[in-house]
Motif scaffolding. Structure first.
Motif, mmCIF file in Angstrom:
data_model
loop_
_atom_site.group_PDB
_atom_site.id
_atom_site.type_symbol
_atom_site.label_atom_id
_atom_site.label_comp_id
_atom_site.label_asym_id
_atom_site.label_seq_id
_atom_site.Cartn_x
_atom_site.Cartn_y
_atom_site.Cartn_z
ATOM 1 N N ARG A 137 1.612 5.254 7.365
ATOM 2 C CA ARG A 137 1.915 3.484 8.240
ATOM 3 C C ARG A 137 0.309 3.634 8.648
ATOM 4 O O ARG A 137 -0.022 2.708 7.971
ATOM 5 N N ALA A 138 0.090 4.842 9.221
ATOM 6 C CA ALA A 138 -1.853 4.998 9.587
ATOM 7 C C ALA A 138 -2.497 4.820 8.439
ATOM 8 O O ALA A 138 -3.273 3.528 8.842
ATOM 9 N N ASP A 139 -2.401 5.157 6.907
ATOM 10 C CA ASP A 139 -3.267 4.917 6.351
ATOM 11 C C ASP A 139 -3.047 3.757 5.753
ATOM 12 O O ASP A 139 -3.622 3.086 5.005
ATOM 13 N N ALA A 140 -1.773 3.073 5.578
ATOM 14 C CA ALA A 140 -1.911 1.493 4.966
ATOM 15 C C ALA A 140 -2.223 1.128 5.991
ATOM 16 O O ALA A 140 -2.810 -0.107 5.466
ATOM 17 N N CYS A 141 -2.212 1.095 7.688
ATOM 18 C CA CYS A 141 -3.206 0.616 8.123
ATOM 19 C C CYS A 141 -4.646 -0.190 7.382
ATOM 20 O O CYS A 141 -5.151 -0.925 8.965
ATOM 21 N N ARG A 142 -5.248 0.792 7.229
ATOM 22 C CA ARG A 142 -6.809 0.972 7.968
ATOM 23 C C ARG A 142 -7.232 0.044 6.335
ATOM 24 O O ARG A 142 -6.066 -0.270 5.358
ATOM 25 N N ASP A 143 -8.465 -0.189 6.865
ATOM 26 C CA ASP A 143 -9.359 -1.037 6.227
ATOM 27 C C ASP A 143 -8.320 -2.261 5.519
ATOM 28 O O ASP A 143 -8.340 -2.634 4.471
ATOM 29 N N ARG B 179 0.801 -1.058 0.298
ATOM 30 C CA ARG B 179 -0.501 -0.321 0.051
ATOM 31 C C ARG B 179 1.020 0.960 0.461
ATOM 32 O O ARG B 179 0.373 2.412 -0.380
ATOM 33 N N ALA B 180 2.025 1.541 0.937
ATOM 34 C CA ALA B 180 3.109 2.769 1.185
ATOM 35 C C ALA B 180 3.660 3.101 -0.969
ATOM 36 O O ALA B 180 3.606 3.744 -0.893
ATOM 37 N N ARG B 181 3.878 1.281 -0.845
ATOM 38 C CA ARG B 181 4.537 1.222 -2.409
ATOM 39 C C ARG B 181 3.840 1.561 -3.146
ATOM 40 O O ARG B 181 4.470 2.784 -4.613
ATOM 41 N N LEU B 182 2.195 1.724 -3.694
ATOM 42 C CA LEU B 182 1.281 1.792 -5.253
ATOM 43 C C LEU B 182 1.426 2.555 -4.611
ATOM 44 O O LEU B 182 0.376 3.264 -5.355
ATOM 45 N N GLY B 183 0.178 2.936 -3.710
ATOM 46 C CA GLY B 183 -0.766 4.533 -2.989
ATOM 47 C C GLY B 183 -1.566 3.963 -3.098
ATOM 48 O O GLY B 183 -1.787 2.351 -4.149
ATOM 49 N N ARG B 184 -3.224 4.503 -3.072
ATOM 50 C CA ARG B 184 -5.010 4.637 -3.769
ATOM 51 C C ARG B 184 -5.045 4.152 -5.202
ATOM 52 O O ARG B 184 -3.988 5.868 -5.895
ATOM 53 N N SER C 296 -7.934 5.785 -7.637
ATOM 54 C CA SER C 296 -9.424 6.181 -7.400
ATOM 55 C C SER C 296 -9.871 5.989 -6.147
ATOM 56 O O SER C 296 -11.067 5.836 -5.276
ATOM 57 N N GLY C 297 -8.902 6.199 -4.735
ATOM 58 C CA GLY C 297 -9.434 6.303 -3.466
ATOM 59 C C GLY C 297 -9.709 4.947 -2.527
ATOM 60 O O GLY C 297 -9.436 4.988 -1.389
ATOM 61 N N GLN C 298 -8.930 3.710 -3.188
ATOM 62 C CA GLN C 298 -9.103 2.607 -2.470
ATOM 63 C C GLN C 298 -7.138 2.249 -2.603
ATOM 64 O O GLN C 298 -6.701 2.068 -4.123
ATOM 65 N N TYR C 299 -7.147 0.314 -1.672
ATOM 66 C CA TYR C 299 -6.395 -0.491 -2.561
ATOM 67 C C TYR C 299 -6.405 -0.561 -2.666
ATOM 68 O O TYR C 299 -5.494 -1.882 -2.797
ATOM 69 N N HIS C 300 -6.590 -1.662 -3.875
ATOM 70 C CA HIS C 300 -7.215 -2.266 -4.306
ATOM 71 C C HIS C 300 -5.868 -2.875 -5.020
ATOM 72 O O HIS C 300 -5.837 -4.092 -5.222
#
Lengths: 156, 70
Positions: free
Chosen positions: B43-49, A7-12, A14-18
Motif C-alpha cells: 500500500r505504501a509503495d502504491a501511495c508514492r509519487d 498500481r498494486a495490480r499491475l506493479g512497476r 522499469s521501476g516506474q508506475y507509468h
C-alpha cells in the motif's frame, strides 16, 4: 484509490508506475463515459468504479504489451527521495508481497487489494466482488491466514 | 457448519476485519504480523509519487453522485 488499485495490480515496469497510471487514467475516462448510463441500484458508486477498474486491469494484463516506457528527465538538483539502499529494501519487500499475493486464488487477492490498497470497507468490497459482507469477512480471514502461512514458511 | 465460540475475545474474523480496516486507512502494521507488514508495504509503495492518500472517501463519491442528480 483507483491509482493505488491499478498500481498494486499491475506493479512497476522499469521501476516506474507509468503503465499502471495510464490504466488508471483509462479507468477515469471509462467511468466518465459510462456515467450517463449509470443507474443508482442502491449500491455504492465505488462498486461501479472498481468494477470498471477491474476489467481495465484484466485487459491490460491480458495484452501485457510492454511498449516503450518513458523515463523522467535527469534532475538538475539533488534527489530528496530515499537513498539507494532504502529504495532496494523497499523494492524487495514490495516484490515479495506481490509474489506471495500472486499465489493466492484470484478472488482472495482482489479482495485484499481492495480492502488494503484501495481502502474499501468489507461492505464496499462485497459490492464490487458480488459477495455479501459476511462472505467477505470469512474470505478475507482465510486470505490473511494463507498469506501469513506463506510468509512464515518463506522466512523459516 | 458453524462452531460455537467459547472464548471471551473477538472472533478471529472480526480481528482480521479490524486489521484490514486499519491497514486500509494507512495505519502501521503490527510488527509481529508478516502478512500485515507485506500488505502495508504494498500500500505504501502504491501511495508514492502521485498515488498519495485521497482526501475523499467513497462516501464522498456517493454524495457527489446524489448532488449531481438533484
Amino acid at each position: 484509490m483507483v491509482v493505488r488499485y491499478c498500481r498494486a495490480r499491475l506493479g512497476r515496469v522499469s521501476g516506474q508506475y507509468h503503465i499502471a497510471d495510464d490504466v488508471a487514467q483509462e479507468v477515469c475516462i471509462a467511468v466518465l463515459s459510462a456515467l450517463p448510463r449509470y443507474r443508482d441500484m442502491g449500491r455504492p458508486f465505488a462498486s461501479f468504479v472498481f468494477g470498471i477498474a477491474s476489467h481495465k486491469v484484466a485487459d491490460a494484463l491480458r495484452s501485457s504489451v510492454r511498449s516503450a516506457v518513458p523515463t523522467q528527465d535527469l534532475p538538475d538538483g539533488p534527489d530528496d527521495g530515499p537513498g539507494p539502499e532504502e529504495t532496494v529494501v523497499r523494492y524487495i519487500e514490495v516484490e515479495h508481497a506481490r509474489r506471495l499475493l500472486a499465489r493466492l486464488p484470484e478472488n482472495q487477492r482482489e479482495l485484499l487489494l481492495l480492502r488494503v490498497v484501495s481502502g474499501l470497507s468489507a461492505e464496499e468490497t462485497g459490492n464490487v466482488l458480488g459477495m455479501s459482507p459476511g462472505a467477505v469477512r470469512v474470505a478475507q480471514h482465510r486470505a490473511l491466514a494463507r498469506l501469513r502461512q506463506m510468509a512464515e514458511l518463506e522466512s523459516a | 457448519m458453524t462452531q460455537e465460540r467459547t472464548g471471551a475475545g473477538p472472533a478471529p474474523e472480526d480481528e482480521s476485519d479490524a486489521l484490514l480496516d486499519a491497514l486500509g486507512r494507512g495505519e502501521p502494521p503490527p510488527h509481529d504480523d508478516p502478512a500485515a507488514r507485506l500488505l502495508a508495504a504494498l500500500r505504501a509503495d502504491a501511495c508514492r509519487d502521485g498515488g498519495a492518500d485521497d482526501v475523499m472517501s467513497t462516501h464522498t463519491w456517493d454524495d457527489g453522485v446524489m448532488s449531481a442528480r438533484t
